[in-house]
Motif scaffolding. Sequence first.
Motif, PDB file in Angstrom:
ATOM      1  N   LEU A  67       0.831  -1.205   0.000  1.00 25.25           N
ATOM      2  CA  LEU A  67       0.000   0.000   0.000  1.00 25.25           C
ATOM      3  C   LEU A  67       0.868   1.258   0.000  1.00 25.25           C
ATOM      4  N   GLY A  68       1.933   1.220   0.786  1.00 21.96           N
ATOM      5  CA  GLY A  68       2.891   2.322   0.780  1.00 21.96           C
ATOM      6  C   GLY A  68       2.351   3.659   1.225  1.00 21.96           C
ATOM      7  N   TYR A  69       1.389   3.685   2.133  1.00 20.61           N
ATOM      8  CA  TYR A  69       0.827   4.948   2.599  1.00 20.61           C
ATOM      9  C   TYR A  69       1.797   5.675   3.532  1.00 20.61           C
ATOM     10  N   SER A  70       1.918   6.966   3.342  1.00 19.75           N
ATOM     11  CA  SER A  70       2.695   7.801   4.255  1.00 19.75           C
ATOM     12  C   SER A  70       1.735   8.483   5.234  1.00 19.75           C
ATOM     13  N   TYR A  71       2.290   9.228   6.170  1.00 16.34           N
ATOM     14  CA  TYR A  71       1.449   9.930   7.148  1.00 16.34           C
ATOM     15  C   TYR A  71       0.513  10.910   6.448  1.00 16.34           C
ATOM     16  N   ASP A  72       1.038  11.634   5.444  1.00 14.49           N
ATOM     17  CA  ASP A  72       0.229  12.635   4.738  1.00 14.49           C
ATOM     18  C   ASP A  72      -0.898  12.008   3.927  1.00 14.49           C
ATOM     19  N   ASP A  73      -0.751  10.722   3.578  1.00 15.28           N
ATOM     20  CA  ASP A  73      -1.822  10.030   2.860  1.00 15.28           C
ATOM     21  C   ASP A  73      -3.003   9.724   3.777  1.00 15.28           C
ATOM     22  N   ILE A  74      -2.717   9.578   5.057  1.00 17.70           N
ATOM     23  CA  ILE A  74      -3.741   9.132   6.005  1.00 17.70           C
ATOM     24  C   ILE A  74      -4.292  10.272   6.845  1.00 17.70           C
ATOM     25  N   GLU A  89      -7.211  15.673  10.819  1.00 18.95           N
ATOM     26  CA  GLU A  89      -8.262  14.982  10.082  1.00 18.95           C
ATOM     27  C   GLU A  89      -7.679  13.736   9.410  1.00 18.95           C
ATOM     28  N   THR A  90      -8.443  12.667   9.429  1.00 21.82           N
ATOM     29  CA  THR A  90      -7.973  11.402   8.845  1.00 21.82           C
ATOM     30  C   THR A  90      -8.829  10.992   7.658  1.00 21.82           C
ATOM     31  N   ASP A  91      -8.226  10.239   6.765  1.00 20.51           N
ATOM     32  CA  ASP A  91      -8.910   9.740   5.574  1.00 20.51           C
ATOM     33  C   ASP A  91      -9.529   8.384   5.911  1.00 20.51           C
ATOM     34  N   SER A  92     -10.816   8.378   6.165  1.00 19.19           N
ATOM     35  CA  SER A  92     -11.499   7.149   6.594  1.00 19.19           C
ATOM     36  C   SER A  92     -11.504   6.086   5.507  1.00 19.19           C
ATOM     37  N   ILE A  93     -11.506   6.495   4.251  1.00 20.99           N
ATOM     38  CA  ILE A  93     -11.506   5.525   3.145  1.00 20.99           C
ATOM     39  C   ILE A  93     -10.203   4.724   3.140  1.00 20.99           C
ATOM     40  N   LYS A  94      -9.085   5.431   3.296  1.00 22.11           N
ATOM     41  CA  LYS A  94      -7.795   4.744   3.305  1.00 22.11           C
ATOM     42  C   LYS A  94      -7.602   3.938   4.583  1.00 22.11           C
ATOM     43  N   ILE A  95      -8.138   4.454   5.684  1.00 20.83           N
ATOM     44  CA  ILE A  95      -8.066   3.708   6.945  1.00 20.83           C
ATOM     45  C   ILE A  95      -8.800   2.375   6.808  1.00 20.83           C
ATOM     46  N   ASN A  96      -9.999   2.411   6.245  1.00 20.53           N
ATOM     47  CA  ASN A  96     -10.784   1.189   6.057  1.00 20.53           C
ATOM     48  C   ASN A  96     -10.122   0.248   5.051  1.00 20.53           C
ATOM     49  N   ALA A 196       2.179   4.795  10.268  1.00 18.27           N
ATOM     50  CA  ALA A 196       2.815   6.069   9.942  1.00 18.27           C
ATOM     51  C   ALA A 196       3.011   6.867  11.220  1.00 18.27           C
ATOM     52  N   GLN A 197       3.887   7.880  11.142  1.00 19.90           N
ATOM     53  CA  GLN A 197       4.089   8.772  12.273  1.00 19.90           C
ATOM     54  C   GLN A 197       4.578  10.125  11.783  1.00 19.90           C
ATOM     55  N   SER A 198       4.366  11.131  12.608  1.00 18.29           N
ATOM     56  CA  SER A 198       4.805  12.475  12.260  1.00 18.29           C
ATOM     57  C   SER A 198       4.996  13.284  13.537  1.00 18.29           C
ATOM     58  N   VAL A 199       5.934  14.223  13.492  1.00 19.40           N
ATOM     59  CA  VAL A 199       6.168  15.117  14.625  1.00 19.40           C
ATOM     60  C   VAL A 199       5.293  16.354  14.457  1.00 19.40           C
ATOM     61  N   ILE A 200       4.506  16.634  15.484  1.00 20.63           N
ATOM     62  CA  ILE A 200       3.613  17.790  15.478  1.00 20.63           C
ATOM     63  C   ILE A 200       4.185  18.848  16.406  1.00 20.63           C
ATOM     64  N   ILE A 204      -1.516  19.642  21.153  1.00 19.82           N
ATOM     65  CA  ILE A 204      -2.424  18.718  20.472  1.00 19.82           C
ATOM     66  C   ILE A 204      -3.862  19.144  20.723  1.00 19.82           C
ATOM     67  N   PRO A 205      -4.672  19.284  19.666  1.00 16.65           N
ATOM     68  CA  PRO A 205      -6.067  19.714  19.841  1.00 16.65           C
ATOM     69  C   PRO A 205      -6.951  18.597  20.361  1.00 16.65           C
ATOM     70  N   SER A 206      -8.131  18.985  20.786  1.00 16.43           N
ATOM     71  CA  SER A 206      -9.090  17.986  21.272  1.00 16.43           C
ATOM     72  C   SER A 206      -9.758  17.259  20.117  1.00 16.43           C
ATOM     73  N   SER A 207      -9.729  17.834  18.912  1.00 13.10           N
ATOM     74  CA  SER A 207     -10.306  17.206  17.729  1.00 13.10           C
ATOM     75  C   SER A 207      -9.190  16.603  16.902  1.00 13.10           C
ATOM     76  N   TYR A 208      -9.265  15.292  16.659  1.00 18.91           N
ATOM     77  CA  TYR A 208      -8.191  14.636  15.920  1.00 18.91           C
ATOM     78  C   TYR A 208      -8.735  13.589  14.957  1.00 18.91           C
ATOM     79  N   GLY A 209      -9.894  13.890  14.356  1.00 15.57           N
ATOM     80  CA  GLY A 209     -10.423  12.991  13.338  1.00 15.57           C
ATOM     81  C   GLY A 209     -11.098  11.772  13.933  1.00 15.57           C
ATOM     82  N   ASN A 210     -11.081  10.669  13.171  1.00 13.93           N
ATOM     83  CA  ASN A 210     -11.798   9.460  13.581  1.00 13.93           C
ATOM     84  C   ASN A 210     -10.886   8.415  14.165  1.00 13.93           C
TER      85      ASN A 210
END
Length: 215
Positions: A67-74, A89-96, A196-200, A204-210
Amino acid sequence: MLYYRHRKRKFKILRRILLSTFLIILSFIIFCEVHLSDFRPEYIRIQAEILSVNSVCDAANSTLEKLGYSYDDIAKIKYTTDGKVQAIETDSIKINKIKSEITKSVQKEIAKVYDNEIDIPIGAFTNITVLSNWGPSITLSFNLTGSFSSEIVSTFEQAGINQTVHHIRLMLTSKIMTTSLDYSGNITFTTDFEIAQSVIVGEIPSSYGNLYRTY
C-alpha cells in the motif's frame, strides 16, 4: 541325538531373544505413547503459535509495504491562521482499506498453512537435555484456522518542548484454532503494526479525526 539337542537349544535361545526383543519394542511403544499424550498438546501449541505469528506478521508487513501509505496520505494537520494546531483529520476511506486489505491478506496466509506437521525426536521423551534431539522422530499432524479483527489506534508521545510524535498504528487481533486427531486448542494474540508517524509542533487539539486516542 546330540545334534538334535543342540539344535533345540539354539531354537530356545533364539525364541527367547525374539521374545525379549518383542517385549522391549512393545514396552518402548507404550512408553512413547504414554509420554506422547503429555508432549503432544505442548509441542503442537508452541509450533502453532510460532507458525501463526510468523504468518500474520509476514502478511501484514507485506500488505503495508504494498500500500505504501505515508502519514500525509492518512492524516492531515490543520493549523490556525496564527500557526497553532487546530485539528487532525484522517482519511477514513484509506483507513478502512488498510484494515480490509490486511485482514484479507492474513486470512489467505493462514489458509496456506492449514495443514501442518511437527516432528518430535524420541529422545525428547527421556526428559534428558542432552538426548532431547536424539533418535528418529515421530510425526504429528495438525490444522490451523483463524479469525481476525483490526483496529486503527492513534497515540501521542511527547518528543520535547512543544513537540509531539503522532503514531498511527494497526492493532490486529488473531484468534487461531488448532486441531489434530486428539487435540484442539485456541491461541489469541494481538500484534501492533506502525502504519505512519509524524512530529507535530504545538499543542495537540481535542479534535483529531476518527482515530482513537490513547496515552
